[in-house]
Enzyme design. Structure first.
Site, PDB file in Angstrom:
ATOM      1  N   PHE A 121       0.807  -1.227   0.000  1.00 53.15           N
ATOM      2  CA  PHE A 121       0.000   0.000   0.000  1.00 53.15           C
ATOM      3  C   PHE A 121       0.837   1.272   0.000  1.00 53.15           C
ATOM      4  O   PHE A 121       0.335   2.351  -0.320  1.00 53.15           O
ATOM      5  CB  PHE A 121      -0.933   0.024   1.222  1.00 53.15           C
ATOM      6  N   GLU A 163      -5.001  -3.965  -2.203  1.00 57.20           N
ATOM      7  CA  GLU A 163      -6.456  -3.751  -2.123  1.00 57.20           C
ATOM      8  C   GLU A 163      -6.801  -2.472  -1.357  1.00 57.20           C
ATOM      9  O   GLU A 163      -7.907  -1.967  -1.437  1.00 57.20           O
ATOM     10  CB  GLU A 163      -7.151  -4.964  -1.485  1.00 57.20           C
ATOM     11  N   CYS A 169       9.721   1.786   3.327  1.00 56.15           N
ATOM     12  CA  CYS A 169      10.599   0.670   3.684  1.00 56.15           C
ATOM     13  C   CYS A 169      12.023   1.164   3.885  1.00 56.15           C
ATOM     14  O   CYS A 169      12.859   0.439   4.411  1.00 56.15           O
ATOM     15  CB  CYS A 169      10.542  -0.418   2.642  1.00 56.15           C
ATOM     16  N   GLU A 183       9.337  -3.918  13.205  1.00 58.64           N
ATOM     17  CA  GLU A 183       9.024  -2.868  12.223  1.00 58.64           C
ATOM     18  C   GLU A 183       7.703  -2.217  12.635  1.00 58.64           C
ATOM     19  O   GLU A 183       6.655  -2.869  12.648  1.00 58.64           O
ATOM     20  CB  GLU A 183       8.889  -3.463  10.818  1.00 58.64           C
TER      21      GLU A 183
HETATM   22  P1  NAD Z   1       1.419  -6.638   3.086  1.00 59.41           P
HETATM   23  O1  NAD Z   1       2.448  -7.705   3.192  1.00 59.41           O
HETATM   24  O2  NAD Z   1       0.309  -6.617   4.070  1.00 59.41           O
HETATM   25  O3  NAD Z   1       0.700  -6.703   1.644  1.00 59.41           O
HETATM   26  C1  NAD Z   1       1.426  -6.750   0.452  1.00 59.41           C
HETATM   27  C2  NAD Z   1       0.628  -7.507  -0.604  1.00 59.41           C
HETATM   28  O4  NAD Z   1       0.437  -8.857  -0.169  1.00 59.41           O
HETATM   29  C3  NAD Z   1      -0.764  -6.927  -0.861  1.00 59.41           C
HETATM   30  O5  NAD Z   1      -0.980  -6.882  -2.262  1.00 59.41           O
HETATM   31  C4  NAD Z   1      -1.704  -7.919  -0.186  1.00 59.41           C
HETATM   32  O6  NAD Z   1      -2.930  -8.052  -0.865  1.00 59.41           O
HETATM   33  C5  NAD Z   1      -0.939  -9.226  -0.222  1.00 59.41           C
HETATM   34  N1  NAD Z   1      -1.208 -10.076   0.946  1.00 59.41           N
HETATM   35  C6  NAD Z   1      -1.451  -9.646   2.215  1.00 59.41           C
HETATM   36  N2  NAD Z   1      -1.639 -10.707   3.029  1.00 59.41           N
HETATM   37  C7  NAD Z   1      -1.507 -11.810   2.268  1.00 59.41           C
HETATM   38  C8  NAD Z   1      -1.589 -13.217   2.546  1.00 59.41           C
HETATM   39  N3  NAD Z   1      -1.858 -13.674   3.771  1.00 59.41           N
HETATM   40  N4  NAD Z   1      -1.407 -14.071   1.526  1.00 59.41           N
HETATM   41  C9  NAD Z   1      -1.136 -13.628   0.280  1.00 59.41           C
HETATM   42  N5  NAD Z   1      -1.059 -12.306  -0.038  1.00 59.41           N
HETATM   43  C10 NAD Z   1      -1.232 -11.406   0.940  1.00 59.41           C
HETATM   44  O7  NAD Z   1       2.221  -5.242   3.066  1.00 59.41           O
HETATM   45  P2  NAD Z   1       1.644  -3.764   3.176  1.00 59.41           P
HETATM   46  O8  NAD Z   1       1.136  -3.528   4.551  1.00 59.41           O
HETATM   47  O9  NAD Z   1       0.749  -3.480   2.014  1.00 59.41           O
HETATM   48  O10 NAD Z   1       2.987  -2.922   2.937  1.00 59.41           O
HETATM   49  C11 NAD Z   1       3.860  -2.562   3.981  1.00 59.41           C
HETATM   50  C12 NAD Z   1       5.033  -3.513   4.080  1.00 59.41           C
HETATM   51  O11 NAD Z   1       5.732  -3.537   2.843  1.00 59.41           O
HETATM   52  C13 NAD Z   1       6.049  -3.086   5.119  1.00 59.41           C
HETATM   53  O12 NAD Z   1       6.484  -4.214   5.820  1.00 59.41           O
HETATM   54  C14 NAD Z   1       7.179  -2.492   4.288  1.00 59.41           C
HETATM   55  O13 NAD Z   1       8.458  -2.525   4.885  1.00 59.41           O
HETATM   56  C15 NAD Z   1       7.132  -3.365   3.093  1.00 59.41           C
HETATM   57  N6  NAD Z   1       7.767  -2.735   1.955  1.00 59.41           N
HETATM   58  C16 NAD Z   1       8.997  -3.183   1.591  1.00 59.41           C
HETATM   59  C17 NAD Z   1       9.661  -2.581   0.548  1.00 59.41           C
HETATM   60  C18 NAD Z   1      11.028  -3.031   0.142  1.00 59.41           C
HETATM   61  O14 NAD Z   1      11.541  -2.529  -0.834  1.00 59.41           O
HETATM   62  N7  NAD Z   1      11.641  -3.956   0.843  1.00 59.41           N
HETATM   63  C19 NAD Z   1       9.062  -1.520  -0.145  1.00 59.41           C
HETATM   64  C20 NAD Z   1       7.800  -1.096   0.261  1.00 59.41           C
HETATM   65  C21 NAD Z   1       7.157  -1.715   1.307  1.00 59.41           C
END
Ligand code: NAD
Length: 490
Positions: free
Chosen positions: A150, A177, A282, A383
């Site tokens: 997101f 989403e 991130c 985090e």
């Molecule tokens: P998230 O892991 O909740 O969701 C990411 C994606 O995974 C979404 O599209 C979601 O629909 C899907 N998803 C969520 N739960 C799932 C499940 N149980 N099974 C399968 N798919 C699932 O992450 P978020 O809250 O949207 O984003 C924040 C996180 O992303 C933070 O931890 C941040 O550090 C990380 N992030 C990392 C980087 C990087 O470059 N390393 C960059 C941006 C964000």
């Protein structure tokens, strides 16, 4: 009734048959903006089939022709630059300036991908044996997919998508989403850019939709960005099907301040890193290790910077920090601050329980500074993904490096100093994939890989630049002899 987001499959906008939806809200106001369908696996299947059907003609299109829609996309993104930034602020909460910065980084990746006719060239060696030549060519992998988080709804899919398309692959994007409106707008522009139907597709949804992407036999390569637990899941599940996967996870980024640092610069930059995008980056600095005499002066300066940061609705002028993504996120962040206090930390600036006048429905957590963290405590390890900065006071760079290298994550670490020798040691010894020297957000430009080590990344090749070209192509080596010519010559 707010709009229901459509999927984009085979060049057409299609309503999902979903029976469940996620409400999309403006995090600064709580106002409902749209709802995201949790698309069933059959819609992932339709997108994957459309992408697979479009693949043979697209991969056979000369690279110089494949980049023409990419140039058009670059100009469409420029034309709609402020509209896109506005949508990002509305659905994600970051300030308009931050959203513009995000779209600039997205466009840079489109620009770099326009160099594919040179970047995907192979290698040739004549006469590997008498009369025999050998060469390596790069070919696209097939249907590829991105699953996005997101926090950068416009930029993150662009770490991958432009390279994949330019290399001749076809694509499925599954946006977060929670923030589907930015990708919806971008797909309206992709539709105008001239990519043939089926080359680029979008399916909205959550976990079930993601899993359908991971399992689909026609999808050959997956890029994921999100939290570490889900990154681990994505990596394990998709690679068990034999797909190539790159999965970027969470982070806990430390910054060291040495006594010889330029304090004014360090304070401003660290405050922007820790509190910019409400700490939901991130590459946000979430821990500062002050060494020796840096302790007192930096603590005072960062406390003032945090307390004076203007929090509010990101489209209003003068606002320096927006809300966090949701009420649930605000509750979680405030609970973690409380945990830190219970562990013995001092809240030098406490951002809990504060409202923004006129935006009482918003999910605001104001900047928070915690000092005196426990070495193995929650605030040092977890985090938080909010505007919370933890301070730890140490005596030497070696102690700081030991803390960094003992940590779970390896996304970024930064050092503020005026000593070249200290910088060189740090650059060499920090066990992280992105390093900043007098930089607060060490985000690689589009032509460098967005690195990440340890639990911040699962895979080998990273997003952006040459790594993306390698990830989205498979190498083929040809060993070649032409007997008649050979026998004439030798
Ligand atoms: P998230 O892991 O909740 O969701 C990411 C994606 O995974 C979404 O599209 C979601 O629909 C899907 N998803 C969520 N739960 C799932 C499940 N149980 N099974 C399968 N798919 C699932 O992450 P978020 O809250 O949207 O984003 C924040 C996180 O992303 C933070 O931890 C941040 O550090 C990380 N992030 C990392 C980087 C990087 O470059 N390393 C960059 C941006 C964000």
């Amino acid at each position: 009734m707010p709009e229901t987001i459509l999927n984009y499959i085979n060049g057409q906008w299609r309503a999902s048959a979903a029976t469940e939806f996620v409400e999309v809200t403006n995090p600064a106001t709580g106002e409902r903006l749209a709802r995201t369908p949790l698309s069933p696996p059959s819609e992932v299947d339709a997108a994957a089939r459309a992408a697979a059907a479009a693949f043979p003609a697209w991969r056979a299109t000369p690279a110089g022709d494949r980049i023409q829609p990419m140039f058009k996309l670059k100009f469409l993104l420029e034309e709609h630059f402020d509209d896109l930034a506005r949508i990002i602020t509305l659905e994600n909460g970051k300030t308009f300036g931050e959203a513009q910065g995000e779209m600039r980084r997205a466009i840079e990746n489109v620009e770099v991908a326009c160099g594919i006719p040179m970047m995907m060239q192979g290698d040739v060696l004549e006469d590997v044996a008498r009369g025999i030549d050998e060469y390596m060519i790069r070919q696209p992998v097939g249907v590829c997919a991105t699953i996005a988080p997101f926090n950068f709804p416009g930029m993150i899919p662009f770490w991958f998508l432009p390279y994949a398309l330019a290399c001749g692959n076809t694509y499925v994007v599954k946006p977060s989403e929670r923030v589907p409106l930015t990708m919806k707008k971008i797909f309206e522009l992709l539709a105008q850019a001239g990519f043939p139907p089926g080359v680029v597709n979008m399916v909205n949804g959550g976990a079930e939709t993601t899993n359908a992407v991971l399992d689909h036999p026609l999808i050959k390569a997956i890029t994921f960005v999100g939290s570490t637990n889900i990154a681990r899941h994505v990596y394990a599940r998709a690679s068990a099907h034999g797909k190539r996967v790159q999965a970027q996870g969470g982070a806990k980024n430390p910054t060291i301040i040495l006594p010889d640092a330029d304090l004014d610069m360090a304070t401003k930059i660290v405050a922007d890193s820790a509190f910019g995008c409400a700490g939901q980056r991130c590459l946000a600095t979430s821990l500062v290790f002050t060494v020796g005499e840096a302790r007192k002066s930096f603590t005072e300066a960062i406390t003032d910077a945090a307390a004076s940061r203007v929090t509010g609705f990101g489209l209003n002028s003068g606002v320096q920090m927006g809300p966090v993504i949701s009420p649930a996120s605000k509750t979680r962040i405030e609970a973690l601050i409380e945990k830190g206090v219970q562990e013995g930390a001092q809240a030098l600036v406490d951002g809990r329980g504060k409202q923004v006048t006129g935006y009482e429905g918003g999910s605001f957590v104001h900047p928070t500074v915690l000092s005196g963290l426990q070495p193995q405590g929650e605030i040092i390890c977890t985090e938080i993904f909010g505007p919370v900065l933890g301070l730890v006071h140490l005596n030497t760079v070696e102690e700081a490096l030991a803390l960094i290298n003992g940590g779970q994550y390896g996304n970024m670490a930064c050092l503020f100093t005026s000593s070249g020798a200290a910088a060189r040691q740090f650059r060499s010894e920090a066990e992280v994939g992105n390093v900043g020297i007098n930089i607060g957000v060490a985000a690689p430009m589009a032509y460098f890989p967005f690195s990440g080590w340890k639990d911040s990344f699962f895979g080998i090749l990273h997003g952006q630049g040459k790594h993306a070209v390698e990830f989205f192509t498979q190498t083929k080596v040809i060993v070649e002899r032409w007997p008649q010519e050979w026998s004439r010559q030798f």
